[in-house]
Design an enzyme around this catalytic site. Structure first.
Site, PDB file in Angstrom:
ATOM      1  CB  THR A   1       6.237   4.972  14.191  1.00 39.72           C
ATOM      2  OG1 THR A   1       7.320   4.551  15.050  1.00 39.72           O
ATOM      3  CG2 THR A   1       6.301   4.194  12.874  1.00 39.72           C
TER       4      THR A   1
ATOM      5  CG  ASP B   1       6.125   3.234  19.807  1.00 38.27           C
ATOM      6  OD1 ASP B   1       5.622   4.018  20.644  1.00 38.27           O
ATOM      7  OD2 ASP B   1       5.665   2.104  19.568  1.00 38.27           O
ATOM      8  CD  GLU B   2      10.305   4.059  13.320  1.00 39.16           C
ATOM      9  OE1 GLU B   2      10.657   2.967  12.814  1.00 39.16           O
ATOM     10  OE2 GLU B   2       9.799   4.981  12.652  1.00 39.16           O
ATOM     11  CB  VAL B   3       9.440  10.693  16.634  1.00 34.25           C
ATOM     12  CG1 VAL B   3       8.142  10.682  17.422  1.00 34.25           C
ATOM     13  CG2 VAL B   3      10.047  12.091  16.607  1.00 34.25           C
TER      14      VAL B   3
ATOM     15  CB  ALA C   1      14.761   9.537  17.328  1.00 36.50           C
TER      16      ALA C   1
END
Length: 254
Positions: A106, A108-110, A113
């Site tokens: 998502t 937010d996730e990328v 990361a």
């Protein structure tokens, strides 16, 4: 050269990753992807797509065991995580000042990361990143954005077979554009989402004893389903593939 008659004959030994990296930058874009017991079944169906992948590696001990039983050429596991390919790829990119792009997870996730990777691999140049959640209408625009950022390496985690389709089309787009630049594309499955949640997803003891499959089965419900449903089906298909090959060879000898 003819393609191997069995899909698992295309699996490379883990040590061959180094030669692939040393070939950067190459004259044409290439794709590195990873097969496990689940994606193996999908690639048996998607034969045209399977042939567009330049290098396959075995992501999982079970696939390695099955391959090594039926083949004289032995291989070992290589997957895109910090205990394996990912760490080596990122170190190589940092040492050789290569530009890296990321697609997956998502928004937010990328973002999370990327923040982790920038801290863990200080000096690695990340030239582009984007969420892996997009509709088909955005694919061409996303390909163009990646190409215009001029990466040497692209890491894409969209799940199989979407990530392989995406990588194959990106290769074609990069190599046909006059302003395109050859790139090495790695598929990475859930790596970006896992990195966003906890950095190095697997504890040391899990990596030491090769218990990644059990660790994921405990934490991720869809992995438990694969173990109970998809892995037995993989065994049947794998043995069937070997049996059909044996039949073809027998007919040629009679």
């Amino acid at each position: 050269m003819d393609r191997p008659s069995r899909l698992h004959d295309r699996l490379n030994a883990a040590e061959e990753l180094e030669a692939i990296l040393e070939n950067l930058p190459s004259e044409k874009s290439e794709i590195v992807s990873f097969l496990n017991s689940f994606s193996y079944r999908l690639m048996l169906i998607e034969k045209e797509l399977e042939q567009k992948i330049d290098y396959w590696f075995a992501d999982g001990q079970f696939l390695c065991i099955m391959h090594n039983i039926f083949s004289n050429r032995k291989i070992s596991r290589l997957s895109f995580d910090f205990s394996s390919a990912a760490h080596r790829v990122f170190c190589f990119c940092r040492e050789n000042r290569l530009r890296v792009a990321f697609i997956g997870g998502t928004a937010d996730e990328v973002t999370a990361a990327i923040e982790y990777l920038q801290d863990a691999y200080k000096g690695m140049e990340i030239c582009f990143y984007a969420s892996g959640y997009f509709n088909d209408e955005r694919i061409d625009a996303l390909h163009n954005s990646i190409i215009e950022s001029r990466p040497d390496v692209v890491v894409t985690g969209l799940g199989t077979p979407k990530q392989e389709f995406f990588a194959a089309k990106l290769c074609e787009a990069a190599d046909t554009r006059t302003d395109g630049k050859a790139m090495l594309i790695f598929t990475c499955g859930a790596f970006i989402s896992q990195t966003a949640s906890s950095g190095d997803y697997y504890p040391e003891w899990v990596k030491r004893y090769n218990l990644r499959w059990l660790y994921r089965a405990i934490l991720e419900p869809h992995v438990r389903i694969r173990l109970l449903k998809d892995y037995p089906a993989f065994m049947v298909l794998f043995v069937r593939e070997e049996f059909l090959l044996w039949l073809r060879r027998t007919k040629r000898l009679t």
